[in-house]
Design an enzyme around this catalytic site. Structure first.
Site, PDB file in Angstrom:
ATOM      1  N   LYS A 153      -2.242  -4.930  -6.054  1.00  8.72           N
ATOM      2  CA  LYS A 153      -3.063  -6.693  -5.703  1.00  8.72           C
ATOM      3  C   LYS A 153      -4.503  -6.075  -5.836  1.00  8.72           C
ATOM      4  O   LYS A 153      -5.210  -4.594  -6.410  1.00  8.72           O
ATOM      5  CB  LYS A 153      -3.001  -5.238  -3.941  1.00  8.72           C
ATOM      6  CG  LYS A 153      -3.372  -5.913  -3.290  1.00  8.72           C
ATOM      7  CD  LYS A 153      -3.172  -4.913  -1.728  1.00  8.72           C
ATOM      8  CE  LYS A 153      -4.300  -5.720  -0.966  1.00  8.72           C
ATOM      9  NZ  LYS A 153      -4.091  -4.470   0.134  1.00  8.72           N
TER      10      LYS A 153
ATOM     11  N   CYS B 173      -8.565   4.647   5.821  1.00  6.67           N
ATOM     12  CA  CYS B 173      -7.783   4.786   6.040  1.00  6.67           C
ATOM     13  C   CYS B 173      -7.139   5.915   5.982  1.00  6.67           C
ATOM     14  O   CYS B 173      -5.669   6.495   5.820  1.00  6.67           O
ATOM     15  CB  CYS B 173      -7.333   4.283   3.877  1.00  6.67           C
ATOM     16  SG  CYS B 173      -7.745   2.311   4.517  1.00  6.67           S
TER      17      CYS B 173
ATOM     18  N   SER C 110      -6.827 -11.620   0.940  1.00  6.63           N
ATOM     19  CA  SER C 110      -7.423 -12.316   1.844  1.00  6.63           C
ATOM     20  C   SER C 110      -8.684 -13.730   1.527  1.00  6.63           C
ATOM     21  O   SER C 110      -8.734 -14.860   1.216  1.00  6.63           O
ATOM     22  CB  SER C 110      -7.691 -11.767   2.954  1.00  6.63           C
ATOM     23  OG  SER C 110      -8.483 -10.646   2.311  1.00  6.63           O
TER      24      SER C 110
ATOM     25  N   LYS D  56      -3.602  -0.218  -6.010  1.00  7.19           N
ATOM     26  CA  LYS D  56      -4.413  -1.082  -4.908  1.00  7.19           C
ATOM     27  C   LYS D  56      -5.731  -0.879  -5.768  1.00  7.19           C
ATOM     28  O   LYS D  56      -6.156   0.350  -5.558  1.00  7.19           O
ATOM     29  CB  LYS D  56      -4.015  -0.923  -3.873  1.00  7.19           C
ATOM     30  CG  LYS D  56      -4.812  -1.635  -3.046  1.00  7.19           C
ATOM     31  CD  LYS D  56      -4.656  -0.857  -1.484  1.00  7.19           C
ATOM     32  CE  LYS D  56      -6.051  -1.491  -0.060  1.00  7.19           C
ATOM     33  NZ  LYS D  56      -5.117  -1.701   1.264  1.00  7.19           N
TER      34      LYS D  56
END
Ligand code: PBG
Length: 327
Positions: free
Chosen positions: A247, A129, A273, A194
């Protein structure tokens, strides 16, 4: 039998049960994530996420029309470039996939609200990332690249940016860059909380963004931690985050509850997902009632305190809300 308190009194008929619901959810709180892939005339089903697709910018428009008809007001866009490189140049290219998609989409559907994911993993050849220094993801040299990416999204028409990279100082880097260019009113939704999660597996297949070596544990959070979530949320708020995201959602409802209780900003939860894939797979195996599970899991996220729900089931949830099945 003398029973003065009878809980069943309020459960007798549907209108009464609906009247006394403690959790209310509405379509206006839904955000639908979409994958946009560089190219033309593409609509590819994502094998790990049946029912979800990668669209090229031109084909995205058809989907936006459907969303808009379903009453979904907001979308979250992820880009999949043709070329990836070590410095993620596709992330901030003026003719990059997100930038192109935004220009088209804003022209055709100006009333939708466009949020963009700001991260480098879809654009780096190594799948991390941020920018590498040796085998390490280098925090500080990643920040200007993220800022440049966010600015290019906003210049192309994004209403809101959502940094998901988990670098320290990312929110202030974005805030300063946007402000410097006059975008003082463009909100930032930070993926502040996250966790390093196996629930992102199907997404990484969808976006081709799995790290080529190592994992994301040096920047995403350890799922053993709860206090750290509050610390991270507060940090991002003090750097200018307008909305805080938690998340994944399903295994993290305690964190959603606590973040919603502690933070004086709206809280979004992202049902990711892996959550989607698990529901779809269990349902297609005939193990659970698909619609009932979609409703129950979504309501549990609102009940935990989320103000905003980001979900691949958003279109269906909008329908269930219209039908009064939930809400
Ligand atoms: C980009 C990003 C990821 C997700 C959202 N933004 C993947 C990751 O961190 O590996 C996951 C979303 C999902 O699983 O639905 N960093």
């Amino acid at each position: 039998m003398e029973l003065l308190e009878r809980s069943r009194r309020l459960r007798s008929v549907p209108p009464l049960r609906e009247l006394v619901r403690e959790t209310r959810c509405s379509k206006s709180s839904l955000v639908y994530p979409l994958f946009v892939k560089e190219g033309r005339n593409l609509k590819e089903e994502i094998p790990s996420m049946r029912g979800q697709y990668r669209y090229s910018p031109d084909r995205l428009l058809f989907e936006l029309e459907q969303l808009s008809n379903a009453g979904i007001g907001s979308v979250l866009l992820f880009g999949i470039p043709k070329q990836k490189d070590a410095c993620a140049s596709g992330a901030y290219a003026q003719d990059g996939v997100i930038q192109t998609a935004l220009q088209l989409a804003k022209k055709e559907f100006p009333n939708l609200y466009y949020i963009t994911d700001v991260c480098l993993c879809e654009y780096t050849s190594h799948g991390h990332c941020g920018i590498l220094s040796g085998q390490t993801v280098d925090n500080d040299s990643t920040l200007p690249v993220l800022a440049k990416t966010a600015l290019s999204h906003v210049q192309a028409g994004a209403h809101m940016v959502a940094p998901s990279d988990m670098m320290d100082g990312h929110v202030s880097a974005l805030r300063r860059e946007l402000d410097k260019h006059g975008y003082t009113n463009t909100p930032i939704m930070s993926y502040a909380v996250k966790y390093a999660s196996a629930f992102y597996g199907p997404f990484r297949e969808a976006a081709g963004s799995a790290p080529a070596f190592g994992d994301r544990k040096t920047y995403q959070m350890d799922y053993h931690n709860r206090k750290e979530a509050l610390k991270k949320a507060q940090q991002d708020i003090s750097q200018g985050a307008d909305i805080i995201m938690v998340k994944p959602a399903m295994s993290y409802l305690d964190i959603v509850r606590e973040t919603a209780g502690e933070c004086r900003v709206p809280v979004a939860a992202y049902s990711v997902s892996g959550e989607y894939a698990m529901i779809e797979t269990a349902a297609s195996a005939g193990l659970v009632d698909r619609e009932a599970i979609i409703c129950e899991t979504a309501v549990s996220i609102y009940r935990a305190g989320a103000n905003i729900l980001i979900s691949y089931h958003a279109k269906e949830l909008a329908k269930f809300m219209d039908e009064g099945r939930i809400g």
